[in-house]
Design an enzyme around this catalytic site. Sequence first.
Site, PDB file in Angstrom:
ATOM      1  N   LEU B  86       0.808  -1.228   0.000  1.00 51.74           N
ATOM      2  CA  LEU B  86       0.000   0.000   0.000  1.00 51.74           C
ATOM      3  C   LEU B  86       0.840   1.276   0.000  1.00 51.74           C
ATOM      4  CD1 LEU B  86      -2.959  -0.924   2.389  1.00 51.74           C
ATOM      5  CD2 LEU B  86      -2.695  -1.326  -0.057  1.00 51.74           C
ATOM      6  N   LYS B 101      -5.072  -8.471  -7.308  1.00 51.08           N
ATOM      7  CA  LYS B 101      -4.730  -7.088  -7.674  1.00 51.08           C
ATOM      8  C   LYS B 101      -5.455  -6.609  -8.933  1.00 51.08           C
ATOM      9  CE  LYS B 101      -0.196  -6.899  -5.488  1.00 51.08           C
ATOM     10  NZ  LYS B 101       1.261  -6.706  -5.689  1.00 51.08           N
ATOM     11  N   CYS B 204      11.326  -5.429  -5.605  1.00 51.73           N
ATOM     12  CA  CYS B 204      11.120  -4.288  -4.710  1.00 51.73           C
ATOM     13  C   CYS B 204      11.047  -4.737  -3.253  1.00 51.73           C
ATOM     14  CB  CYS B 204       9.854  -3.542  -5.105  1.00 51.73           C
ATOM     15  SG  CYS B 204       9.980  -2.757  -6.709  1.00 51.73           S
ATOM     16  N   CYS B 365      20.744 -11.827  10.748  1.00 55.33           N
ATOM     17  CA  CYS B 365      20.355 -10.946   9.651  1.00 55.33           C
ATOM     18  C   CYS B 365      18.835 -10.948   9.586  1.00 55.33           C
ATOM     19  CB  CYS B 365      20.993 -11.375   8.332  1.00 55.33           C
ATOM     20  SG  CYS B 365      20.379 -12.953   7.731  1.00 55.33           S
TER      21      CYS B 365
END
Lengths: 94, 409
Positions: B86, B101, B204, B365
Amino acid sequence: MTAQPRPEITVLYFAAASSATGRTHECIELPKTPFPLRDLAGFLSSRYPNTTLRKVLERSQWSVDAEMVPEEEVNDLTLSGGEEIGIICPVSGG
Amino acid sequence: MTSSPTLIAADGDQPPRLAHLDDYERYGRQMIIEPFGLQGQLRLQNASVLVVGAGGLGCPALQYLAAAGVGKITIVDHDTVDLSNLQRQILHTEARIGTNKAESATIALRQLNSLITVTPYPHALTSANAPALLAAHDIALDCTDNAPTRYLLSDTAARARIPLVSGAAQQLAGHIAVLALGTDGPCYRCVFPRPPPPALQSSCAETGILGAVVGVIGALQALEAVKILSGIADAAEQPRMLFYDALAAPPFRSVKLRPRRKDCAACGEPGARAMLDKDYIRFCGGPRPDWLRLGMLADAGTDRLCAAEVRECIGQLGACVLDVRPRAEFGICRLPSSTHAPLDAVVADPHAHVPVGATDVLVVCRLGNDSQVAADAIRAARIDGVRVRDLVGGLRAWAREVDPEFPVY
């Protein structure tokens, strides 16, 4: 008598190349002229050891003065200073 | 029969009409632009656009295409809306988390413009469905987030000579180009003959993206599509790729592209056209690693600790927690008394990052992958009296198994 300044190129780092080097562009003195474009990847990688730049350059294309250079022409091109070199690496995200 | 000069001109002199009277008010602001005009609007009204991907690029692109009055829009996406989308995927909403979507974007576009036809296609683009999907549209937008789909989409568009507006972005940079335009425009494969290695094909989700950066590229994709469909694009213009970097000065640069390659496997001369490998994932170096799953792998007897075991070790004499995430991530959240030592630095010089007196090094990590690389590097340095172990599943597992209040990002 003053020494002639060494010829410089401007290198534009884009996307992954920018992440690897931490900069978007820089001016670099050519170690010799004419400088073969095919040797530029090795020369730039040696300036950024321990980074991903070498890997990025393996799959990147070059632009010289804002024009993409086809791979088969890379071997024929030499730099004499004053050129603007772009490292064009594909971005996959979106 | 006589005619009065005060009467309006006969029908034959009248310009053609838009589909609805309201359309004149809705689209007036763009129709009064000189090269666009009524003609541009009529062309948009009769045009069809295929948008592949309703994510960070697709949302802003779709928003402008629908608002501009493109008559028919088809949205391809198999993924579902997630909270982490979002921040940049601006057509989706909190209420539609979990919705497909393509369906979610369709709902948003119908609210924006009920007089156009929007069709969701809630499936992945494949070699099987791509040719028919492309053939049914005037132009396509590549708003995908992975290299295999980019090559599949471009190869299909290039062979059918359907213009493809290709956009891509991650972190703070992106690029956009119109491909397969006209008879000689290059395709994605002409520009990038070889895909990037999988390790550099980050998404992304893995490397981050600032929302407005995909907004810039997505809006430019819509603009290029509108220019071509409305007929105001300069057809004689040499194809270019436009690069955007939010932190560079100047932020925009463009590079001229060469025409279609005669030897391109997708769009070259008939003799040069190869039977393209239908397995685009293999062509791009194999599937994208599932870092969440890989970070959880631990064979019995290896030097990996679960979160509860790490908790027991923290604070004991000689224990030292090394966090190998990038600086920005260490700044978001971290374990108490952990030390920041970025992966590249640890691999380059393991000795420098193991404090004197440490006997038990615990490497952590985000997901438990980089910690294995770092732990191996420290072990290989063979520092006397130092035992090196790492956290299975990383801080994600810590949040799940030990501390539910620990932030997950």
